[in-house]
Design a protein around this motif. Structure first.
Motif, PDB file in Angstrom:
ATOM      1  N   PHE A   9     -53.973   2.207 -26.230  1.00 60.48           N
ATOM      2  CA  PHE A   9     -54.333   1.031 -25.450  1.00 60.48           C
ATOM      3  C   PHE A   9     -54.654   1.439 -24.016  1.00 60.48           C
ATOM      4  CE2 PHE A   9     -53.056  -2.710 -28.048  1.00 60.48           C
ATOM      5  CZ  PHE A   9     -52.687  -2.020 -29.179  1.00 60.48           C
ATOM      6  N   LEU A  10     -55.591   0.740 -23.390  1.00 59.17           N
ATOM      7  CA  LEU A  10     -55.897   1.037 -21.985  1.00 59.17           C
ATOM      8  C   LEU A  10     -54.756   0.540 -21.104  1.00 59.17           C
ATOM      9  CD1 LEU A  10     -59.711   0.317 -21.606  1.00 59.17           C
ATOM     10  CD2 LEU A  10     -58.528   2.429 -22.191  1.00 59.17           C
ATOM     11  N   HIS A  11     -54.426   1.335 -20.093  1.00 62.75           N
ATOM     12  CA  HIS A  11     -53.311   0.988 -19.220  1.00 62.75           C
ATOM     13  C   HIS A  11     -53.752   1.009 -17.763  1.00 62.75           C
ATOM     14  CE1 HIS A  11     -53.121   5.292 -18.462  1.00 62.75           C
ATOM     15  NE2 HIS A  11     -53.148   5.468 -19.778  1.00 62.75           N
ATOM     16  N   LEU A  12     -52.815   0.720 -16.870  1.00 63.39           N
ATOM     17  CA  LEU A  12     -53.152   0.652 -15.442  1.00 63.39           C
ATOM     18  C   LEU A  12     -53.726   1.968 -14.913  1.00 63.39           C
ATOM     19  CD1 LEU A  12     -50.433  -1.308 -13.462  1.00 63.39           C
ATOM     20  CD2 LEU A  12     -52.736  -2.026 -14.129  1.00 63.39           C
ATOM     21  N   GLY A  13     -53.290   3.086 -15.482  1.00 67.41           N
ATOM     22  CA  GLY A  13     -53.830   4.386 -15.078  1.00 67.41           C
ATOM     23  C   GLY A  13     -55.308   4.472 -15.397  1.00 67.41           C
ATOM     24  N   ASN A  14     -55.697   4.019 -16.593  1.00 73.03           N
ATOM     25  CA  ASN A  14     -57.121   3.986 -16.959  1.00 73.03           C
ATOM     26  C   ASN A  14     -57.878   3.029 -16.041  1.00 73.03           C
ATOM     27  OD1 ASN A  14     -55.886   3.872 -20.245  1.00 73.03           O
ATOM     28  ND2 ASN A  14     -56.968   5.642 -19.404  1.00 73.03           N
ATOM     29  N   GLU A  60     -61.963  -4.679 -23.140  1.00 76.21           N
ATOM     30  CA  GLU A  60     -61.200  -4.417 -21.920  1.00 76.21           C
ATOM     31  C   GLU A  60     -62.095  -3.881 -20.805  1.00 76.21           C
ATOM     32  OE1 GLU A  60     -56.727  -3.866 -23.778  1.00 76.21           O
ATOM     33  OE2 GLU A  60     -57.976  -2.090 -23.581  1.00 76.21           O
ATOM     34  N   ASN A  61     -63.099  -3.123 -21.172  1.00 72.24           N
ATOM     35  CA  ASN A  61     -64.058  -2.655 -20.162  1.00 72.24           C
ATOM     36  C   ASN A  61     -64.813  -3.826 -19.544  1.00 72.24           C
ATOM     37  OD1 ASN A  61     -64.739   0.417 -19.718  1.00 72.24           O
ATOM     38  ND2 ASN A  61     -63.994   0.232 -21.803  1.00 72.24           N
ATOM     39  N   LEU A 202     -53.093  -3.031 -20.274  1.00 71.96           N
ATOM     40  CA  LEU A 202     -53.866  -4.228 -19.930  1.00 71.96           C
ATOM     41  C   LEU A 202     -53.577  -5.341 -20.932  1.00 71.96           C
ATOM     42  CD1 LEU A 202     -57.336  -2.702 -18.900  1.00 71.96           C
ATOM     43  CD2 LEU A 202     -55.432  -3.397 -17.437  1.00 71.96           C
ATOM     44  N   SER A 203     -53.048  -4.978 -22.107  1.00 67.63           N
ATOM     45  CA  SER A 203     -52.771  -5.987 -23.135  1.00 67.63           C
ATOM     46  C   SER A 203     -51.331  -6.518 -23.070  1.00 67.63           C
ATOM     47  CB  SER A 203     -53.028  -5.372 -24.513  1.00 67.63           C
ATOM     48  OG  SER A 203     -52.238  -4.213 -24.651  1.00 67.63           O
TER      49      SER A 203
END
Ligand code: TRP
Length: 326
Positions: A9-14, A60-61, A202-203
């Motif tokens: 999953f995409l996170h704050l770092g991404n 998410e992008n 992000l989720s």
């Protein structure tokens, strides 16, 4: 040009390390952003969740501000020219240099029963992604520097052997410093695979964000004015820098220096600011993810744009190599 693998999953770092840079680039540059679904096959041969993961990354992008009308937002597997260029580049990538790659050695250690050739030639495929569009700027984090160095090597080797076709791609980031997004457990930075509780995705829903932030490590606070901060406290301030208002941060900095800081209050504040920041992105991403027709349109439109540039480059490549017999 850049790519994100649809694993995890995409996170704050991404978000702060990659997505935000993409969004800033889109108004100034001709951009190609890609979901690296073929790359994910090197480590994730089971494709049961691939479609859902690709759709989530795309959503998410877009929810983070990427505009599919401004950039080419596409899936790697939709651009067949990539695999053709990958094949040509494989003829000039040496086994020895590929085996020395840090990511290859790491992954070979992590999956000893599946050290496949795709894993070995991962940097070749990545080079193909990049130079297919003759990209010069590649917004990536530090962990991708070696891959970019190899992309330059392959581009130069091609040019040397077959004539000048490709410019040299360079790592790119907006502003001077790479933003570091510290993890919540006081060690390292947020990452896809490590400690899930120390990473904010992000989720994540509001309650989960609050829970994670409140669990962050603190202590009883400094007892002497202007004491240097321990790492785990620096991290909490670092996270505040990303999502909180300057006057809020200043207040807690002063409280710290005056030895009257209450970490419970600080974390509550951080949790609320984090929720305020992430909630709209998560909601928007959910909406997009549930709109299959829209996602299909985005993928088609992205593939169309990326194909145009890919076809033009490949005509030159075949000509340069001497594969044009009539
Ligand atoms: N290897 C990159 C990563 O793991 C993903 C990627 C694939 C990429 N192709 C790319 C990044 C091209 C930049 C350019 O994050």
């Amino acid at each position: 040009m850049s790519g994100i693998r649809p694993t995890g999953f995409l996170h704050l770092g991404n978000y702060f390390g990659a997505l935000r840079n993409y969004v800033r680039m889109q108004d100034e540059y001709n951009c190609y952003f890609m979901v690296a679904d073929l790359h994910s096959l090197t480590t994730h041969p089971d494709t049961k969740e691939l479609k859902a993961n690709v759709e989530r990354v795309l959503s998410e992008n877009i929810a983070s501000g990427l505009d599919p009308d401004k950039v080419a937002l596409y899936c790697q597997s939709h651009i067949r020219e990539t695999t053709e260029l990958y094949l040509y580049l494989n003829m000039m990538a040496y086994k020895g240099e590929l085996e020395k790659t840090t990511t290859f050695k790491d992954k070979a250690r992590q999956q000893p029963d599946n050290v496949n050739a795709g894993l070995l030639t991962y940097p070749v495929l990545q080079a193909a992604d990049i130079i297919l569009h003759k990209a010069t700027l590649v917004p990536v984090g530090k962990d991708q520097e070696q891959h970019l160095e190899m992309a330059r090597t392959f581009a130069n080797r091609f040019n040397h052997r077959y004539g000048n076709v490709f410019p040299e791609p360079q790592a790119f980031n907006f502003g001077s410093e790479l933003v570091k997004v510290p993890s919540l457990d006081g060690a390292g930075k947020m990452s896809k695979s490590e400690n899930q509780y120390a990473t904010i995705y992000l989720s994540d829903d509001d309650e989960l964000i609050r829970k994670k932030v409140m669990k962050a490590k603190t202590d009883s606070g400094p007892t002497e004015p202007n004491t240097p901060k321990p790492d785990y406290i620096t991290n909490i301030f670092g996270l505040m820098q990303l999502v909180s208002q300057p006057d809020v941060i200043r207040k807690f900095e002063e409280d710290y220096d005056q030895c009257r800081i209450r970490y419970g209050d600080m974390k509550k504040q951080l949790a609320e600011d984090m929720v305020t920041f992430i909630t709209p992105i998560r909601r928007r991403a959910d909406e997009i993810r549930n709109d299959g027709a829209y996602l299909k349109k985005v993928m088609e439109q992205g593939a169309e744009k990326a194909s145009q540039s890919a076809r033009a480059t490949m005509a030159e490549v075949r000509q340069a190599i001497g594969l044009n017999y009539y």
